[in-house]
Design an enzyme around this catalytic site. Structure first.
Site, PDB file in Angstrom:
ATOM      1  N   ASP A 161       2.797  -1.363  -6.511  1.00  0.00           N
ATOM      2  CA  ASP A 161       2.318  -0.248  -5.679  1.00  0.00           C
ATOM      3  C   ASP A 161       1.943   0.943  -6.548  1.00  0.00           C
ATOM      4  O   ASP A 161       0.948   1.618  -6.291  1.00  0.00           O
ATOM      5  CB  ASP A 161       3.390   0.155  -4.662  1.00  0.00           C
ATOM      6  N   ARG A 168      -6.112   3.592  -6.326  1.00  0.00           N
ATOM      7  CA  ARG A 168      -6.633   4.062  -5.033  1.00  0.00           C
ATOM      8  C   ARG A 168      -6.985   5.536  -5.100  1.00  0.00           C
ATOM      9  O   ARG A 168      -7.990   5.983  -4.537  1.00  0.00           O
ATOM     10  CB  ARG A 168      -5.599   3.812  -3.924  1.00  0.00           C
ATOM     11  N   SER A 183       1.958   0.107   1.186  1.00  0.00           N
ATOM     12  CA  SER A 183       2.450   0.899   0.065  1.00  0.00           C
ATOM     13  C   SER A 183       3.818   1.509   0.401  1.00  0.00           C
ATOM     14  O   SER A 183       4.789   1.373  -0.354  1.00  0.00           O
ATOM     15  CB  SER A 183       1.426   1.996  -0.252  1.00  0.00           C
TER      16      SER A 183
HETATM   17  N1  URA Z   1       2.521   7.410   0.627  1.00  0.00           N
HETATM   18  C1  URA Z   1       2.675   6.252  -0.060  1.00  0.00           C
HETATM   19  O1  URA Z   1       3.752   5.973  -0.594  1.00  0.00           O
HETATM   20  N2  URA Z   1       1.618   5.415  -0.143  1.00  0.00           N
HETATM   21  C2  URA Z   1       0.423   5.671   0.444  1.00  0.00           C
HETATM   22  O2  URA Z   1      -0.477   4.870   0.339  1.00  0.00           O
HETATM   23  C3  URA Z   1       0.290   6.882   1.136  1.00  0.00           C
HETATM   24  C4  URA Z   1       1.353   7.745   1.219  1.00  0.00           C
END
Ligand code: URA
Length: 443
Positions: A161, A168, A183
């Site tokens: 992630d 991202r 995520s």
């Molecule tokens: N918080 C997260 O941990 N991931 C996201 O994609 C958006 C907010």
């Protein structure tokens, strides 16, 4: 398996198989899939979405990409809580303390703040002596002795992630329901709790700006929870104005203390007691109480000293200093400016994210991860949305720590004050009321 085929499948709107998703996450984690191909697939997911099975598989694979906590030592249902963030969000210490008074066991892994939403690690770090970096080996002892432990998140939790989020961020692929939901949930699942209460904030100070967007993300996270054997409740809360009376680290921890003395702001009390009630319920400690009665019992415990006793126990157990006057802090806020209403009327709307950025400019938050925070900095909110104001009334107060170099920098303080003022819209009409707790899903 070939990453180009996987990209093409999603590009043409086909659902990916579990094997394809596992291949992708593994390749991202071990860096065998280059960033440009990972980004192409992320964009295809943004455009063509994912079904519930795909989202769940993506979440589970990301959760399994690093260390996964085993909380079986607790010997009871463990409940985690997560907020999608906001300005003045001081709910974690409150809900841990309330739910602990019911016997709920909590292992809270939490993050440092980046951007305008303050991190819980920084808030607790403002208490002198408090150790937020608890080694995992000490979790069982602390949970046994105190029913709870709070620690800065380990870097190995869901590393896939971390890599994907960084991509991202720079490829315009942050805003996507399956990507946001997976995520957040990947980190929660890796954290190891059996049940999770999500505080999904909505409005100008939140990640999700509209109720509809927040509801969709909440729904997706509840479904991922259901499919992966965790109970999930999502509480949608208002972030169209800062939560409570202060933002800033010392200021918020002092507000936590005052709230536990029964002097909480109504919005903080409403959000904290609703979330705590669902944590208690998910942990099976609600003893047949209706949701309404349980929230009311949480309110009682918030003000009658029972939640305070748990909080003090937590602070002391992790080395924090507290005396008869309350918490001892690492910094001292000094008031440097009163922002006053330029005209009479009602506070009609507040650009909450702007206030968050102003708080960061005062020193209360980080822009890059290595920035040093001024724990004493922040903003005190004297007027909230719907408050009547007369010209010259103080709307909010700005603070910096007593050692801040901004103390002698009037020009910068004035320009921050000007930006703060521009975040408020004053009107002759009163805005429609928005409740602090907007909805509860998955209960
Ligand atoms: N918080 C997260 O941990 N991931 C996201 O994609 C958006 C907010």
């Amino acid at each position: 398996m070939n990453i180009v085929d996987i990209i093409l499948d999603k590009r043409y709107g086909r659902a990916l198989t579990d094997e394809q998703i596992a291949f992708f996450v593994k390749g991202v984690t071990d860096r065998s899939i280059p960033d440009y191909q990972a980004s192409a697939l992320l964009m295809a997911i943004v455009l063509n979405g994912m079904n519930e099975r795909e989202m769940t598989t993506l979440t589970l694979e990301m959760a399994a990409s690093g260390e996964q906590n085993d909380l079986s030592f607790v010997g009871d249902v463990t409940v985690d809580k997560h907020s999608t963030g906001g300005v003045g969000d001081k709910i974690t210490p409150l809900v841990m303390s309330i739910s602990s008074s019911f016997g709920v066991k909590t292992v809270k892994l939490t993050g440092r703040g980046l951007g305008f939403t303050g991190g819980t690690v920084d808030k607790f770090s403002s208490v002198e002596g408090f150790n937020i970096d608890i080694p995992k080996a000490d979790f069982p002892r602390l949970v046994n002795e105190n029913g709870m432990v709070i620690s800065g998140q380990t870097p190995d939790l869901a590393p896939a992630d971390k890599i994907l989020y960084a991509l991202r961020d720079v490829t315009g692929t942050v805003r996507s329901i399956p990507l946001i939901a997976s995520s957040i949930m990947s980190k929660k699942l890796a954290g190891g709790a059996d049940a999770i209460v999500l505080d999904v904030t909505t409005g100008s100070g939140a990640f999700m700006k509209t109720f509809e967007e927040s509801r969709q993300i909440a729904d997706a996270m509840i479904k991922i929870g259901e499919r992966s054997g965790r109970k999930v409740v999502a509480v949608i809360t208002d972030m169209d104005q800062p939560l409570g009376r202060y933002c800033g680290n010392v200021l918020e921890m002092q507000e936590v203390y005052d709230t536990l003395k029964g002097k909480g702001a109504p919005d903080v009390v409403a959000v904290a007691t609703t979330i705590a009630a669902h944590m208690v319920k998910l942990a099976g400690k609600a003893e047949g109480l209706s949701d309404e009665d349980l929230i009311s019992e949480c309110k009682t415990r918030l003000s009658d000293g029972r939640a305070m006793a748990e909080f003090i126990k937590l602070i002391k157990a992790q080395g924090g200093h507290v005396n008869d006057d309350g918490l001892v802090f690492n910094a001292e806020p000094v008031e440097v400016y009163e922002v006053k209403a330029p005209e009479s009327g009602f506070i009609f709307s507040i650009k909450t994210n702007e206030l968050g950025h102003c708080s960061v400019a005062l020193g209360a938050g980080r822009v890059t991860k290595d920035d040093v925070i001024d724990l004493g900095a922040g903003i005190g909110f004297r007027k909230k949305r719907g408050s009547p104001v007369r010209e010259g009334d103080v709307i909010c107060k700005l603070y910096v720590g007593k050692d801040s170099k901004l103390l002698s920098d009037t020009k910068t303080i004035e320009s921050i004050a000007d930006r703060v003022l521009r975040a408020y819209e004053i009107s002759t009409s009163k805005p429609l009321e928005i409740r602090p707790v907007i909805d509860v899903l998955g209960a």
